[in-house]
Motif scaffolding. Structure first.
Motif, short mmCIF file in Angstrom:
data_model
loop_
_atom_site.label_atom_id
_atom_site.label_comp_id
_atom_site.label_asym_id
_atom_site.label_seq_id
_atom_site.Cartn_x
_atom_site.Cartn_y
_atom_site.Cartn_z
N THR A 253 3.62 -5.46 13.40
CA THR A 253 2.67 -5.20 14.57
C THR A 253 1.39 -5.04 14.31
O THR A 253 0.46 -4.77 15.50
CB THR A 253 3.47 -4.39 15.48
N ILE B 254 7.25 -8.46 19.42
CA ILE B 254 7.94 -7.61 20.03
C ILE B 254 7.18 -6.45 20.88
O ILE B 254 5.85 -6.50 20.70
CB ILE B 254 8.67 -6.51 18.86
N GLN B 255 7.75 -5.84 21.92
CA GLN B 255 7.13 -5.14 22.88
C GLN B 255 7.09 -3.65 22.32
O GLN B 255 6.36 -2.79 22.97
CB GLN B 255 7.66 -5.16 24.14
N GLN B 256 8.13 -3.31 21.59
CA GLN B 256 8.05 -1.83 21.13
C GLN B 256 8.85 -1.79 19.95
O GLN B 256 9.51 -2.38 19.53
CB GLN B 256 9.12 -1.34 22.11
N LYS C 216 12.63 -5.73 22.87
CA LYS C 216 11.70 -6.99 23.34
C LYS C 216 12.36 -7.26 24.58
O LYS C 216 13.37 -7.25 24.75
CB LYS C 216 12.05 -8.10 22.12
N TRP C 217 11.57 -7.70 25.61
CA TRP C 217 11.69 -8.27 26.78
C TRP C 217 11.29 -9.77 27.26
O TRP C 217 10.29 -9.92 26.70
CB TRP C 217 11.38 -7.33 27.83
N TYR C 218 12.07 -10.50 27.70
CA TYR C 218 11.68 -11.81 28.43
C TYR C 218 11.51 -11.26 29.65
O TYR C 218 12.36 -11.36 30.68
CB TYR C 218 12.44 -12.86 28.09
N CYS D 100 11.83 -12.13 14.64
CA CYS D 100 10.93 -11.26 15.16
C CYS D 100 10.45 -10.61 13.54
O CYS D 100 9.31 -10.13 13.39
CB CYS D 100 11.47 -9.85 15.71
#
Lengths: 245, 244
Positions: free
Chosen positions: B68, B55-57, B11-13, B48
């Motif tokens: 997801t 989450i991105q991945q 996960k990224w901000y 999460c």
């Protein structure tokens, strides 16, 4: 200055012979109340909805609400009123536009002023509701979602009840403004309170008495609103939190 | 059988990586404690797990349902996953009683009587039945957190997530909350707890996960973790929080 005060003027009969000048003022008061309360209902409902939309995680809905606010907040109220009254019927399909123009002028004036004031004030209510929603701790939304509430349910049962409590004082100001702003309706011919005052001056040449009476009636309305809203604030105070917290 | 499966989650901000390639699981009936220095991503990870943070991945499965997957009904899933927050997050405009019943009525569709019975039973369990009519603002921090636990339990969760449940409490109130959690754990509730309470971990955890800089550095059985953590970082962390 030689001005002959005559407070009895309110009880003297009008030229038509039916009723007194005081009756004129009360008729004007009635229109002012009807117009302002109606506009407030529109403003409160529409403004709350728009305020919610500005905070939802959807760019299109949030953008739509933001566009509304900018449009209605940046154009002078008087221009908006003329647009509703003179321009809108021209823009509608010919049949509908003609039907509006042929209807009772009083109804036309009232509807135009009602929509104008309602939509104008909604933009301001929207911004206050948004501010209230954004001031809530983020955890409240998470907690509401975490017990399984959907996003609309979270707004309905948790976020809005909290946000509304926070923005009650500024909302009171908006409510007061609606009554004062309703005087613009006189420019399209609606004989509300301020217009009745002017009419009284034209007929009686007693401007001081007329305008003092009109002013006092506006003050009376607003004092009632203020006390009403204070009562609401007291009722809605969060239990276990002291005043001012 | 795994209740919670976390597979290669990142996960990224913006540019900042909060979680990097996290993989772990929580089995049914297991108590897993997640610890680590502040900013290590442990709270983000637990949020999460019930979809409060995207989450991105990677993938997260709860009770076999993929979080997801856009087809998953997140609200329904969350209603089965109890969550307790650091700052309690009781609804301040509702009485304790209403806090306990609103989810049951609006989400689970229980009748008022049913919800009331279940709510009061849970409240009794955390020792606060007498406070039902009070509002959260009138309760102490420890009481509020116990009500929050009761609120989650009233939904009959299949597992419980705790996000630093005792960090915002005065020291003398920590015990009353931990006692409730220990009781839950010994009854076989599946739990994932972000906490610094190593005493709690020692007592009831099956496994301990140690996180640092968004990565799972250590994922070990309790005895192994407290015996000889493999990573230097975890050793340092333990030495700091156990010796004071």
């Amino acid at each position: 200055m030689s001005y002959s005060w005559n407070w009895g003027v309110f009880l003297s009969p009008t030229p038509s012979g039916s009723g007194t000048y005081l009756g004129w003022l009360l008729q004007g008061l009635e229109w002012t109340l009807l117009l302002s309360l109606g506009a407030w209902v529109i403003a409160f409902v529409l403004g709350s909805l728009l305020g919610v939309l500005r905070t939802v995680p959807n760019r299109w809905l949030a953008g739509l609400a933001a566009g509304y606010v900018e449009a209605f907040r940046n154009v002078p109220l008087l221009v908006q009123l003329f647009s509703w009254y003179f321009v809108l019927p021209e823009l509608l399909p010919r049949g509908l536009g003609d039907a509006i123009k042929q209807s009772d002028p009083l109804i036309q004036q009232f509807i135009a002023a009602l929509l104008c004031l309602g939509c104008f004030t909604a933009a301001r209510v929207c911004e206050q509701v948004r501010a209230g929603l954004q001031s809530l701790p983020r955890g409240q939304k998470n907690a509401a979602l975490a017990i399984g509430l959907t996003l609309p349910q979270a707004y309905r049962y948790v976020l809005l009840p909290l946000a509304m409590r926070i923005v009650l004082p500024p909302l009171t100001s908006e409510f007061l403004n609606v009554f004062k702003n309703s005087a613009v309706a006189s420019t399209i011919g609606l004989i509300e309170l301020s217009r009745q005052g002017q009419q009284l001056v034209d007929y009686t040449a007693q401007p001081y008495e007329a305008f003092i009476a009109v002013t006092l009636l506006y003050v009376l309305i607003n004092v009632c609103v203020m006390f009403g809203m204070r009562w609401v604030e007291r009722r809605a105070r969060l239990p276990g939190h002291r005043e001012g917290q | 059988m795994s209740m919670i499966e976390i597979e290669q989650v990142s996960k990224w901000y913006g540019q900042f990586a909060v979680l990097t390639d996290c993989t772990t699981h929580v089995n049914k009936g297991e108590v897993v404690v997640v610890c680590g220095p502040s900013g290590s991503g442990k709270s983000t990870l637990i949020r999460c797990v019930n979809g409060l943070e995207p989450i991105q991945q990677g993938t997260i499965l709860v009770n076999g349902m993929t979080l997801t997957d856009p087809k998953t009904n997140l609200s329904k899933l969350r209603s089965h996953v109890g969550m307790v927050f650091q700052n309690f997050e009781l609804f301040p405009h509702l009485s304790v009683f209403d806090n306990l019943t609103i989810g049951q009525i609006k989400v689970l569709g229980r009748s008022k009587d049913e919800a009331a019975a279940r709510g009061l039973k849970m409240l009794e369990r955390v020792g606060l039945k007498a406070q039902a009519e009070k509002y959260p603002g009138a309760l102490s921090g420890g009481q509020q957190q116990r009500v929050a636990i009761a609120r989650a339990l009233a939904m009959d969760p299949i597992c419980m997530l705790f996000d630093e449940p005792t960090s915002a409490l005065d020291p003398e109130m920590v015990t009353e909350v931990l006692d409730v959690m220990v009781e839950l754990a010994t009854e076989g509730m599946t739990m994932m707890c972000v906490t610094h309470e190593m005493g709690f971990a020692r007592k009831v955890a099956d496994r301990v996960i140690f996180m640092d800089h968004g990565r799972i550095v250590e994922d070990a059985a309790k005895d192994d973790f407290f015996g000889t953590p493999r990573s230097e970082r975890a050793q340092l962390f333990l030495s700091k929080i156990l010796h004071h």
